[in-house]
Design a protein around this motif. Structure first.
Motif, PDB file in Angstrom:
ATOM      1  N   THR A 179     -12.782 -70.695 -64.147  1.00 29.55           N
ATOM      2  CA  THR A 179     -12.744 -72.120 -64.470  1.00 29.55           C
ATOM      3  C   THR A 179     -11.977 -72.869 -63.380  1.00 29.55           C
ATOM      4  O   THR A 179     -11.764 -72.338 -62.307  1.00 29.55           O
ATOM      5  CB  THR A 179     -12.083 -72.341 -65.840  1.00 29.55           C
ATOM      6  N   ARG A 203     -11.775 -80.042 -63.966  1.00 35.61           N
ATOM      7  CA  ARG A 203     -11.678 -80.685 -65.277  1.00 35.61           C
ATOM      8  C   ARG A 203     -13.010 -80.679 -66.028  1.00 35.61           C
ATOM      9  O   ARG A 203     -13.040 -80.484 -67.242  1.00 35.61           O
ATOM     10  CB  ARG A 203     -11.160 -82.111 -65.113  1.00 35.61           C
ATOM     11  N   ASN A 257     -13.195 -77.167 -67.613  1.00 38.78           N
ATOM     12  CA  ASN A 257     -12.145 -76.927 -68.614  1.00 38.78           C
ATOM     13  C   ASN A 257     -12.310 -77.824 -69.836  1.00 38.78           C
ATOM     14  O   ASN A 257     -12.135 -77.389 -70.965  1.00 38.78           O
ATOM     15  CB  ASN A 257     -10.766 -77.125 -67.994  1.00 38.78           C
ATOM     16  N   ARG A 258     -12.647 -79.082 -69.613  1.00 38.91           N
ATOM     17  CA  ARG A 258     -12.790 -80.022 -70.727  1.00 38.91           C
ATOM     18  C   ARG A 258     -13.946 -79.627 -71.644  1.00 38.91           C
ATOM     19  O   ARG A 258     -13.821 -79.660 -72.869  1.00 38.91           O
ATOM     20  CB  ARG A 258     -12.984 -81.444 -70.188  1.00 38.91           C
ATOM     21  N   GLU A 293     -12.900 -76.763 -73.750  1.00 34.09           N
ATOM     22  CA  GLU A 293     -11.970 -77.212 -74.785  1.00 34.09           C
ATOM     23  C   GLU A 293     -12.703 -77.882 -75.944  1.00 34.09           C
ATOM     24  O   GLU A 293     -12.457 -77.589 -77.110  1.00 34.09           O
ATOM     25  CB  GLU A 293     -10.978 -78.230 -74.218  1.00 34.09           C
ATOM     26  N   THR A 320     -12.681 -66.104 -69.651  1.00 33.14           N
ATOM     27  CA  THR A 320     -12.375 -67.079 -68.611  1.00 33.14           C
ATOM     28  C   THR A 320     -11.082 -66.706 -67.914  1.00 33.14           C
ATOM     29  O   THR A 320     -10.143 -66.206 -68.545  1.00 33.14           O
ATOM     30  CB  THR A 320     -12.261 -68.503 -69.180  1.00 33.14           C
ATOM     31  N   ASP A 323      -8.554 -67.864 -64.149  1.00 38.61           N
ATOM     32  CA  ASP A 323      -8.242 -68.978 -63.262  1.00 38.61           C
ATOM     33  C   ASP A 323      -8.680 -68.780 -61.821  1.00 38.61           C
ATOM     34  O   ASP A 323      -8.709 -69.737 -61.057  1.00 38.61           O
ATOM     35  CB  ASP A 323      -6.731 -69.258 -63.285  1.00 38.61           C
TER      36      ASP A 323
END
Length: 124
Positions: free
Chosen positions: A80, A83, A86-87, A90, A99, A101
């Motif tokens: 990921t 934004r 990630n958004r 979420e 997932t 980083d």
């Protein structure tokens, strides 16, 4: 959208995607994921860290690829970062996608693969 493949080892394929994944590009993404899952040993890393946009069709393609990977005793791991990625993850709530980083984290020692296999075998 631009997709590249690399193989840091015979058992790992990294699929790096730049640009946007939406309804006009998701077919190409699905094709690349299919080929990667068919030709890798155990792990496909999908690097989304360079995306500018990830739409719902792209997320569905990743979920479908993850299901396919688990059914064939492979693992799919999503890197990921931006934004837009990630958004969406979420907002969509808890997903079974693995997932991380960074690509380095995905290609390093991965105890989560064992956990994924365990979940696969116990859910059957």
């Amino acid at each position: 959208m631009h997709i590249t493949h690399s193989r840091p080892s015979p058992s790992i394929t990294i699929v790096t995607i730049t640009g946007e994944i939406d309804c006009t590009t998701v077919g190409e993404l699905r094709q690349h994921l299919r080929v990667s899952l068919a030709t890798t040993g155990r792990l496909v890393v999908v690097d989304l860290s360079r995306l500018a946009f990830l739409g719902l069709p792209g997320l569905q393609a990743l979920l479908d690829a993850d299901t396919h990977a688990r059914e064939h005793y492979r693992a799919l791991c999503v890197v990921t970062g931006p934004r837009c990625v990630n958004r969406l993850l979420e907002v969509c709530g808890p997903l079974d996608l693995i997932t991380v980083d960074s690509v380095a984290e995905a290609c390093g020692p991965n105890p989560w693969i064992t956990t994924s296999y365990r979940r696969l075998h116990t859910s059957s």
